[in-house]
Write a protein that holds these residues in place. Structure first.
Motif, mmCIF file in Angstrom:
data_model
loop_
_atom_site.group_PDB
_atom_site.id
_atom_site.type_symbol
_atom_site.label_atom_id
_atom_site.label_comp_id
_atom_site.label_asym_id
_atom_site.label_seq_id
_atom_site.Cartn_x
_atom_site.Cartn_y
_atom_site.Cartn_z
ATOM 1 N N VAL A 131 -9.842 -5.224 6.248
ATOM 2 C CA VAL A 131 -8.886 -4.140 6.428
ATOM 3 C C VAL A 131 -9.064 -3.245 5.205
ATOM 4 C CG1 VAL A 131 -6.482 -3.517 6.767
ATOM 5 C CG2 VAL A 131 -7.285 -5.765 7.507
ATOM 6 N N LEU A 155 0.607 -1.672 3.537
ATOM 7 C CA LEU A 155 1.217 -2.965 3.232
ATOM 8 C C LEU A 155 0.932 -3.327 1.777
ATOM 9 C CD1 LEU A 155 0.417 -5.068 6.412
ATOM 10 C CD2 LEU A 155 2.696 -4.675 5.479
ATOM 11 N N LYS A 157 0.662 -6.375 -0.521
ATOM 12 C CA LYS A 157 0.518 -7.823 -0.342
ATOM 13 C C LYS A 157 0.370 -8.511 -1.690
ATOM 14 C CE LYS A 157 -1.481 -7.813 4.298
ATOM 15 N NZ LYS A 157 -2.460 -8.465 5.200
ATOM 16 N N GLY A 164 2.171 -14.106 5.682
ATOM 17 C CA GLY A 164 3.331 -13.216 5.794
ATOM 18 C C GLY A 164 4.259 -13.268 4.588
ATOM 19 N N GLU A 199 -3.115 -2.772 1.489
ATOM 20 C CA GLU A 199 -3.965 -2.686 2.678
ATOM 21 C C GLU A 199 -3.362 -1.644 3.588
ATOM 22 O OE1 GLU A 199 -4.470 -6.320 4.880
ATOM 23 O OE2 GLU A 199 -5.549 -7.296 3.247
ATOM 24 N N LYS A 200 -4.223 -0.928 4.277
ATOM 25 C CA LYS A 200 -3.731 -0.056 5.333
ATOM 26 C C LYS A 200 -3.073 -0.941 6.376
ATOM 27 C CE LYS A 200 -5.157 3.553 8.520
ATOM 28 N NZ LYS A 200 -3.960 4.341 8.124
ATOM 29 N N ILE A 202 -2.292 -2.117 9.904
ATOM 30 C CA ILE A 202 -2.844 -1.979 11.249
ATOM 31 C C ILE A 202 -1.697 -2.301 12.202
ATOM 32 C CG2 ILE A 202 -4.653 -2.716 12.846
ATOM 33 C CD1 ILE A 202 -5.941 -1.803 10.314
ATOM 34 N N HIS A 207 -3.406 -10.946 16.770
ATOM 35 C CA HIS A 207 -3.845 -11.931 15.781
ATOM 36 C C HIS A 207 -4.806 -12.876 16.488
ATOM 37 C CE1 HIS A 207 -2.988 -15.078 12.526
ATOM 38 N NE2 HIS A 207 -3.802 -15.633 13.377
ATOM 39 N N GLN A 231 4.241 -14.674 18.272
ATOM 40 C CA GLN A 231 4.890 -15.296 17.114
ATOM 41 C C GLN A 231 6.184 -14.552 16.812
ATOM 42 O OE1 GLN A 231 4.969 -13.511 13.859
ATOM 43 N NE2 GLN A 231 4.394 -11.770 15.135
ATOM 44 N N HIS A 234 6.558 -14.576 11.698
ATOM 45 C CA HIS A 234 5.391 -15.268 11.162
ATOM 46 C C HIS A 234 5.321 -16.736 11.554
ATOM 47 C CE1 HIS A 234 4.439 -11.625 9.135
ATOM 48 N NE2 HIS A 234 5.562 -11.620 8.458
ATOM 49 N N GLU A 274 -8.831 -15.864 10.065
ATOM 50 C CA GLU A 274 -7.890 -15.010 10.807
ATOM 51 C C GLU A 274 -8.372 -13.570 10.812
ATOM 52 O OE1 GLU A 274 -3.675 -17.173 9.482
ATOM 53 O OE2 GLU A 274 -4.011 -15.058 9.057
ATOM 54 N N LEU A 276 -7.350 -9.506 12.399
ATOM 55 C CA LEU A 276 -6.510 -8.585 13.162
ATOM 56 C C LEU A 276 -7.449 -7.818 14.069
ATOM 57 C CD1 LEU A 276 -4.070 -6.887 10.620
ATOM 58 C CD2 LEU A 276 -3.463 -8.442 12.490
ATOM 59 N N GLU A 287 -7.253 -13.401 6.498
ATOM 60 C CA GLU A 287 -7.296 -14.476 5.506
ATOM 61 C C GLU A 287 -7.954 -15.708 6.116
ATOM 62 O OE1 GLU A 287 -2.857 -16.026 5.184
ATOM 63 O OE2 GLU A 287 -2.892 -13.892 4.847
HETATM 64 C C1 MV4 Z 1 -1.393 -7.296 8.218
HETATM 65 C C2 MV4 Z 1 -0.817 -6.659 9.331
HETATM 66 C C3 MV4 Z 1 -1.168 -5.350 9.578
HETATM 67 N N1 MV4 Z 1 -2.014 -4.711 8.754
HETATM 68 N N2 MV4 Z 1 -2.244 -6.623 7.440
HETATM 69 C C4 MV4 Z 1 1.051 -11.356 8.534
HETATM 70 C C5 MV4 Z 1 0.630 -12.729 8.163
HETATM 71 C C6 MV4 Z 1 -0.510 -12.591 7.248
HETATM 72 N N3 MV4 Z 1 -1.556 -13.494 7.634
HETATM 73 C C7 MV4 Z 1 -0.929 -11.170 7.354
HETATM 74 N N4 MV4 Z 1 -0.039 -10.535 8.264
HETATM 75 C C8 MV4 Z 1 -0.259 -9.258 8.667
HETATM 76 N N5 MV4 Z 1 -1.121 -8.553 7.900
HETATM 77 C C9 MV4 Z 1 -2.535 -5.352 7.705
HETATM 78 N N6 MV4 Z 1 -3.340 -4.700 6.888
HETATM 79 C C10 MV4 Z 1 0.051 -7.372 10.127
HETATM 80 C C11 MV4 Z 1 0.348 -8.670 9.786
HETATM 81 C C12 MV4 Z 1 1.287 -9.307 10.656
HETATM 82 C C13 MV4 Z 1 0.918 -10.360 11.459
HETATM 83 C C14 MV4 Z 1 -0.356 -10.891 11.437
HETATM 84 C C15 MV4 Z 1 -0.691 -11.948 12.227
HETATM 85 C C16 MV4 Z 1 0.249 -12.494 13.089
HETATM 86 C C17 MV4 Z 1 1.497 -11.992 13.123
HETATM 87 C C18 MV4 Z 1 1.865 -10.936 12.319
HETATM 88 C C19 MV4 Z 1 3.155 -10.431 12.383
HETATM 89 C C20 MV4 Z 1 3.506 -9.385 11.582
HETATM 90 C C21 MV4 Z 1 2.584 -8.830 10.716
#
Ligand code: MV4
Length: 502
Positions: A131, A155, A157, A164, A199-200, A202, A207, A231, A234, A274, A276, A287
């Motif tokens: 990302v 975001l 992080k 999350g 991170e931008k 998305i 997922h 989900q 998270h 994992e 997106l 991750e």
């Molecule tokens: C993100 C995202 C959108 N954009 N990163 C949430 C858990 C962690 N593994 C990272 N997560 C996310 N990262 C960017 N740049 C959206 C989430 C996210 C999400 C990711 C996977 C499953 C469910 C989620 C629910 C909300 C946000």
């Protein structure tokens, strides 16, 4: 091969690992907290040792006690399961120092992937798509400038976060500096490390994760994807394999990228990359989970690989028994996490005694559970008490079997997520596969208690026909309620469905 393995966990996953050990002819050592004295994993293991009171920090998280029990019992390896110490690099290193095999990756790999900035740096060297985001150690002014280039929403992080935790959405530049401050303070308090990056964001992404397996001889394979978009806060509720959003070509691409990501840290054992996936089908590394995951059974059911047994063999230095070209995905599997939570009351945790229990069985059904009649659900631990997994030749059959099994399931004494799952299986958007990680924020599957049998059948038949190629029937059963009115679309779907069934 190991003679004796200590399972440093509780609940369904401890039972799952004990079963794998038994099939490998390995003796098992269970550990338990005081209230877990009568638990299933204690009964099923060959030996069991109490390691302290209920609170995990005084029992299941006490690495020193676990290593002590391993020594006293003569265990040559420890399987950490998931949660607790599974992704604790210090614990993995302490096992190594004590001459006990940690059934998992090296402490170095856990540490590299545990730090999200280091993880991004490592996988980027192997050409894995990230990302868009910022490098390490930028000052706030540089982060603000980078945010302008990336574009909002952004975001923030925490590098030590993940899953999350330590994540903040920033909608506009005027919120950025205060969000950075708050994120750093939070990260410092939670992880003892205030590194953050951007991170931008998305939005509306799915997922999707890839299961990888790597041995000590440099062989790394992937076992296809799991779709984990359903989900809530998270916490995954439903997972499936394959994903409706992934075709064979995308799978091959994502798989090769996941293998490269694992290779970047010389990964050994089972792990998960994992991603997106955005609305255009582009995907980005998020991750890596350096552990066996809750949802591993859906991959086992579609690939036929026993991931836990394979993990044990790998830890013992054996080669992977499969090459990539031997991996074939067959059919469809769905897992529902059965939690002791009240879906009609904002998923409030529910505790108490299971006074009656009837678990489903039958074609294509697998139950991974720690429940028995008389089991006391406590608020000390994760609310997940069982997993129900259904396999079918296609997605429709998997959904039908899942809802059949859910409707057979009886757990009396505590509230469970079963009614939620039943409603979800009946929801047209779920059946269509039209969902992303925001699905449960915007859609509330209706508790099916009052729904007429006819409506359920209509929805199911619609899904079934869809996957048999009957797209028109699906349009009738799910589409255009405004034009036809609810009762008429239900009826016509039912008739179309019944005709095709007979
Ligand atoms: C993100 C995202 C959108 N954009 N990163 C949430 C858990 C962690 N593994 C990272 N997560 C996310 N990262 C960017 N740049 C959206 C989430 C996210 C999400 C990711 C996977 C499953 C469910 C989620 C629910 C909300 C946000």
């Amino acid at each position: 091969m190991f003679k004796k393995v200590l399972i440093a966990n509780r609940g369904e996953i401890a039972v799952r690992i004990i079963r794998a050990c038994q099939e490998r002819g390995i003796s098992t050592v269970a550990v338990f907290s005081e209230p877990d004295r009568t638990a299933l994993h204690v009964r099923y293991a060959d030996e069991a040792y109490c390691i302290g009171p209920a609170a995990a920090r005084d029992s299941y998280l006490r690495g020193d006690k676990l290593i002590d029990v391993a020594r006293r019992s003569g265990a040559d390896a420890i399987h950490p399961g998931y949660g607790f110490l599974a992704e604790n690099a210090q614990f993995a290193a302490a096992c190594r120092d004590a001459g006990i095999t940690f059934i998992g990756p090296s402490p170095e790999a856990i540490e590299a992937m545990g730090d999200k900035i280091t993880a991004r740096e490592s996988v980027a060297r192997e050409g894995v798509p990230l990302v868009p985001g910022t490098p390490r150690d930028l000052r706030d002014a540089d982060l603000a400038a980078a945010a302008e280039k990336l574009g909002y929403p952004i975001l923030v992080k925490a590098s030590a976060g993940g899953g999350g935790k330590g994540m903040r959405l920033v909608q506009s530049p005027d919120e950025l500096i205060s969000s950075l401050g708050a994120a750093r303070r939070e990260a410092l308090a939670a992880f003892g490390n205030d590194n953050v990056y951007l991170e931008k964001a998305i939005e509306g992404a799915r997922h999707i994760e890839i299961q990888v397996m790597a041995d000590r001889h440099g062989n790394i394979i992937h076992l296809g994807e799991r779709e984990c978009s359903i989900q809530r806060r998270h916490q995954k509720l439903v997972e499936e394999s394959p994903s409706v959003a992934v075709d064979a070509e995308t799978r091959a691409k994502m798989g090769a990228i996941a293998v490269a990501a694992a290779r970047s840290v010389d990964y050994v054992s089972a792990g998960t990359i994992e991603f997106l996936m955005d609305k255009n089908g582009s995907f980005y590394f998020l991750e890596m989970n350096t552990r066996l995951q809750v949802e591993h059974p859906v991959t086992e059911l579609v690939t036929g690989v026993d991931i836990v047994k394979e993990m044990i063999s790998i830890a013992d230095g054996r080669r992977l028994r499969l090459k990539q070209e031997d991996v074939r995905m067959q059919g469809w599997a769905i897992e529902c996490r059965i939690t002791a939570e009240d879906p009609d009351n904002n998923f409030m945790p529910s505790s108490g005694r299971v006074v009656a229990l009837r678990e489903p069985t039958g074609p294509g059904i697998r139950v991974e559970s720690s429940l028995f009649q008389g089991y006391e659900v406590s608020l000390y631990y994760d609310p997940m008490v069982a997993k129900l997994i259904a396999w079918g030749e296609n997605r429709a059959e998997a959904i039908l079997r899942m809802r059949r099994a859910l409707s057979e399931y009886r757990i009396a004494g505590v509230k469970t997520s079963i009614p939620f799952h039943l409603a979800l299986m009946d929801s047209p958007r779920f059946q269509w596969g039209q969902f992303d990680t925001k699905f449960l924020e915007t859609h509330t599957p209706i508790t099916p208690g009052d729904l007429e049998q006819q409506q359920r059948l209509a929805a199911i038949v619609g899904a079934m026909l869809h996957h048999e190629g009957g797209l028109r029937a699906l349009a009738i059963s799910h589409g255009d309620q405004g034009e036809h009115g609810q009762s008429s679309w239900r009826r016509s779907a039912l008739l179309t469905g019944m005709r095709s069934l007979w």
